[in-house]
Motif scaffolding. Structure first.
Motif, PDB file in Angstrom:
ATOM      1  N   ASN A 192      -4.928  -1.549   2.300  1.00 20.56           N
ATOM      2  CA  ASN A 192      -4.843  -1.275   3.738  1.00 20.56           C
ATOM      3  C   ASN A 192      -5.949  -0.288   4.137  1.00 20.56           C
ATOM      4  OD1 ASN A 192      -4.197  -0.750   6.375  1.00 20.56           O
ATOM      5  ND2 ASN A 192      -2.217   0.205   5.961  1.00 20.56           N
ATOM      6  N   PRO A 193      -7.123  -0.803   4.497  1.00 17.14           N
ATOM      7  CA  PRO A 193      -8.262   0.057   4.821  1.00 17.14           C
ATOM      8  C   PRO A 193      -8.043   0.961   6.044  1.00 17.14           C
ATOM      9  CG  PRO A 193      -8.969  -2.200   4.426  1.00 17.14           C
ATOM     10  CD  PRO A 193      -7.479  -2.226   4.542  1.00 17.14           C
ATOM     11  N   LYS A 194      -6.982   0.708   6.807  1.00 23.68           N
ATOM     12  CA  LYS A 194      -6.709   1.528   7.998  1.00 23.68           C
ATOM     13  C   LYS A 194      -5.574   2.527   7.766  1.00 23.68           C
ATOM     14  CE  LYS A 194      -8.429  -1.904  11.302  1.00 23.68           C
ATOM     15  NZ  LYS A 194      -8.134  -2.686  12.537  1.00 23.68           N
ATOM     16  N   TYR A 195      -5.279   2.808   6.531  1.00 20.31           N
ATOM     17  CA  TYR A 195      -4.201   3.726   6.160  1.00 20.31           C
ATOM     18  C   TYR A 195      -4.734   5.165   6.228  1.00 20.31           C
ATOM     19  CZ  TYR A 195       0.258   4.732   3.772  1.00 20.31           C
ATOM     20  OH  TYR A 195       1.525   5.155   3.446  1.00 20.31           O
TER      21      TYR A 195
ATOM     22  N   SER B 268       0.816  -1.215   0.000  1.00 16.84           N
ATOM     23  CA  SER B 268       0.000   0.000   0.000  1.00 16.84           C
ATOM     24  C   SER B 268       0.851   1.268   0.000  1.00 16.84           C
ATOM     25  CB  SER B 268      -0.940   0.010   1.213  1.00 16.84           C
ATOM     26  OG  SER B 268      -0.205  -0.011   2.421  1.00 16.84           O
ATOM     27  N   THR B 269       2.029   1.197   0.605  1.00 14.85           N
ATOM     28  CA  THR B 269       2.904   2.373   0.674  1.00 14.85           C
ATOM     29  C   THR B 269       3.443   2.749  -0.700  1.00 14.85           C
ATOM     30  OG1 THR B 269       3.541   1.853   2.935  1.00 14.85           O
ATOM     31  CG2 THR B 269       4.984   3.330   1.733  1.00 14.85           C
ATOM     32  N   THR B 270       3.691   1.768  -1.559  1.00 20.27           N
ATOM     33  CA  THR B 270       4.167   2.074  -2.905  1.00 20.27           C
ATOM     34  C   THR B 270       3.099   2.850  -3.675  1.00 20.27           C
ATOM     35  OG1 THR B 270       5.493   0.048  -2.889  1.00 20.27           O
ATOM     36  CG2 THR B 270       5.160   1.126  -5.013  1.00 20.27           C
ATOM     37  N   TYR B 271       1.851   2.413  -3.582  1.00 15.19           N
ATOM     38  CA  TYR B 271       0.762   3.139  -4.244  1.00 15.19           C
ATOM     39  C   TYR B 271       0.625   4.548  -3.668  1.00 15.19           C
ATOM     40  CZ  TYR B 271      -0.793  -1.209  -6.447  1.00 15.19           C
ATOM     41  OH  TYR B 271      -0.864  -2.355  -7.202  1.00 15.19           O
ATOM     42  N   PHE B 272       0.761   4.651  -2.353  1.00 15.54           N
ATOM     43  CA  PHE B 272       0.669   5.946  -1.680  1.00 15.54           C
ATOM     44  C   PHE B 272       1.773   6.889  -2.170  1.00 15.54           C
ATOM     45  CE2 PHE B 272       1.862   8.772   1.834  1.00 15.54           C
ATOM     46  CZ  PHE B 272       0.641   9.341   2.145  1.00 15.54           C
TER      47      PHE B 272
ATOM     48  N   GLU C  42      -9.728  11.171  10.299  1.00 19.96           N
ATOM     49  CA  GLU C  42      -9.843  11.560  11.706  1.00 19.96           C
ATOM     50  C   GLU C  42     -10.158  10.339  12.561  1.00 19.96           C
ATOM     51  OE1 GLU C  42      -9.991  14.295  14.946  1.00 19.96           O
ATOM     52  OE2 GLU C  42      -9.584  14.817  12.856  1.00 19.96           O
ATOM     53  N   LYS C  43     -11.044   9.504  12.086  1.00 20.29           N
ATOM     54  CA  LYS C  43     -11.426   8.290  12.812  1.00 20.29           C
ATOM     55  C   LYS C  43     -10.230   7.354  12.988  1.00 20.29           C
ATOM     56  CE  LYS C  43     -14.751   4.460  12.579  1.00 20.29           C
ATOM     57  NZ  LYS C  43     -15.853   3.851  11.782  1.00 20.29           N
ATOM     58  N   LEU C  44      -9.314   7.389  12.024  1.00 19.01           N
ATOM     59  CA  LEU C  44      -8.143   6.502  12.063  1.00 19.01           C
ATOM     60  C   LEU C  44      -6.942   7.134  12.751  1.00 19.01           C
ATOM     61  CD1 LEU C  44      -8.459   4.987   8.481  1.00 19.01           C
ATOM     62  CD2 LEU C  44      -8.784   3.775  10.646  1.00 19.01           C
ATOM     63  N   GLY C  45      -7.165   8.297  13.387  1.00 18.52           N
ATOM     64  CA  GLY C  45      -6.105   8.883  14.210  1.00 18.52           C
ATOM     65  C   GLY C  45      -5.331  10.027  13.590  1.00 18.52           C
ATOM     66  N   ILE C  46      -5.716  10.462  12.395  1.00 18.22           N
ATOM     67  CA  ILE C  46      -5.062  11.602  11.752  1.00 18.22           C
ATOM     68  C   ILE C  46      -5.846  12.869  12.113  1.00 18.22           C
ATOM     69  CG2 ILE C  46      -4.225  12.591   9.589  1.00 18.22           C
ATOM     70  CD1 ILE C  46      -2.997   9.870  10.337  1.00 18.22           C
ATOM     71  N   THR C  47      -5.167  13.858  12.654  1.00 20.39           N
ATOM     72  CA  THR C  47      -5.839  15.088  13.082  1.00 20.39           C
ATOM     73  C   THR C  47      -6.292  15.891  11.868  1.00 20.39           C
ATOM     74  OG1 THR C  47      -4.461  15.181  15.057  1.00 20.39           O
ATOM     75  CG2 THR C  47      -5.623  17.193  14.439  1.00 20.39           C
TER      76      THR C  47
ATOM     77  N   MET D 243      -3.382   8.146   6.527  1.00 19.95           N
ATOM     78  CA  MET D 243      -2.768   9.184   5.703  1.00 19.95           C
ATOM     79  C   MET D 243      -3.259   9.116   4.257  1.00 19.95           C
ATOM     80  SD  MET D 243      -1.054  11.073   7.676  1.00 19.95           S
ATOM     81  CE  MET D 243      -0.391  12.088   6.374  1.00 19.95           C
ATOM     82  N   ALA D 244      -3.574   7.917   3.783  1.00 19.01           N
ATOM     83  CA  ALA D 244      -4.094   7.783   2.420  1.00 19.01           C
ATOM     84  C   ALA D 244      -5.459   8.463   2.311  1.00 19.01           C
ATOM     85  CB  ALA D 244      -4.182   6.310   2.038  1.00 19.01           C
ATOM     86  N   TYR D 245      -6.301   8.291   3.335  1.00 20.60           N
ATOM     87  CA  TYR D 245      -7.600   8.982   3.345  1.00 20.60           C
ATOM     88  C   TYR D 245      -7.402  10.496   3.385  1.00 20.60           C
ATOM     89  CZ  TYR D 245     -10.215   4.659   4.244  1.00 20.60           C
ATOM     90  OH  TYR D 245     -10.789   3.418   4.140  1.00 20.60           O
ATOM     91  N   PHE D 246      -6.432  10.950   4.186  1.00 21.23           N
ATOM     92  CA  PHE D 246      -6.208  12.388   4.333  1.00 21.23           C
ATOM     93  C   PHE D 246      -5.797  13.024   3.002  1.00 21.23           C
ATOM     94  CE2 PHE D 246      -3.302  15.956   5.001  1.00 21.23           C
ATOM     95  CZ  PHE D 246      -4.105  16.802   5.752  1.00 21.23           C
ATOM     96  N   TYR D 247      -4.841  12.418   2.307  1.00 15.18           N
ATOM     97  CA  TYR D 247      -4.384  13.016   1.051  1.00 15.18           C
ATOM     98  C   TYR D 247      -5.398  12.832  -0.069  1.00 15.18           C
ATOM     99  CZ  TYR D 247      -0.003  14.160   3.204  1.00 15.18           C
ATOM    100  OH  TYR D 247       0.939  14.712   4.035  1.00 15.18           O
TER     101      TYR D 247
END
Length: 279
Positions: free
Chosen positions: A233-236, A203-207, A264-269, A238-242
């Motif tokens: 990785n549904p719990k990524y 998932s990080t390569t795609y990110f 936000e739900k996954l811990g990203i402010t 930072m991917a949701y944020f960007y």
């Protein structure tokens, strides 16, 4: 007169938006480099722990490199995170045999975990001098060069890694990250594509590839790649944020709001973004 004022106001507003977008992109770039370095350090630790197991296993297979009792004890101390005693045992192993590349590798890894990067590079280099095809030592040294910002030497090491291990996807991922650090995004994309040939589930390569696409003004491609990253990785968070950030740039308000909330739900402010964009 009204038309003239409207045009002037539009120009001013557009100019401000462009400046804000440019500033945001600069902040995004620097933040992403920090995130990539943190990810790289995590991967080094994970890969190196696996390496310890490989080295211990290789001892039982009677490789060319010596595996004495001190070396075995050093590995056991590493696995127990007792790095001071690990170093003592590796040094004993080297004292018994100054050409023990495995022991120098063990010292290099131990110093790298402690954050003593100069000593880590020194010992990885010694291991490579003793065994020019010691792949794990080249990976370790290249990783540390990357962390300390010596991208030229890191690139040299990972080019060698991909020559020694053509199917090793992490080698191409590192090279992509190095090119990204240098803002050579087209070259970075080529390396990320090579990494994905050998590992389609990273998932990080795609990110990372998505971030490069965004800097090449291809937000739709970036969003598509982030969707793939999230699929793996549904719990990524930072991917949701960007993904939300790029959706907002394309005036996809509902989608952006949904993804900001998920991040936000996954811990990203993202509360500031939610307050501003979820109206």
């Amino acid at each position: 007169m009204t038309n003239k004022l409207e045009i002037e106001n539009y120009i001013k507003t557009h100019s401000i938006k462009q400046k804000l977008l440019s500033s945001f992109k600069n902040l995004l770039f620097h933040y992403m480099q920090i995130k990539l370095k943190k990810y790289t350090l995590q991967m080094i630790k994970l890969y190196s722990i696996l390496t310890i197991f490989i080295l211990v296993a290789s001892c039982s297979q009677k490789t060319q490199q010596p595996c004495d009792d001190s070396f075995i004890r050093g590995n056991n101390y590493v696995l127990a995170s007792d790095f001071e005693n690990a170093k003592k045992e590796f040094e004993k192993s080297i004292k018994a045999d100054s050409k023990n590349a495995n022991a120098f590798y063990g010292l290099g890894y131990t110093y790298s975990v402690e954050g003593i990067y100069e000593k880590a590079i020194e010992n990885y280099t010694k291991a490579i001098e003793l065994d020019s095809k010691f792949k794990l030592a080249v990976i370790g040294r290249g990783s540390i060069y990357y962390i300390v910002g010596d991208y030229e030497n890191s690139e040299k090491d990972f080019i060698e890694v991909t020559e020694l291990m053509p199917n090793f996807s992490m080698g191409y991922l590192y090279l992509g990250n190095i090119k990204s650090q240098k803002a050579d995004f087209e070259s970075a994309l080529k390396y990320y594509d090579q990494a994905l040939i050998y590992d389609k589930k990273n998932s990080t390569t795609y990110f990372s590839k998505a971030i490069c696409q965004s800097y090449l003004n291809r937000p739709l491609d970036a969003i598509h790649l982030l969707k793939k990253s999230i699929e793996i990785n549904p719990k990524y968070g930072m991917a949701y944020f960007y993904k939300a950030t790029f959706e907002h740039q394309l005036n996809m308000g509902d989608e952006a709001c949904k993804d900001f909330k998920m991040a936000e739900k996954l811990g990203i402010t993202t509360q500031t973004n939610i307050s501003e964009f979820c109206k």
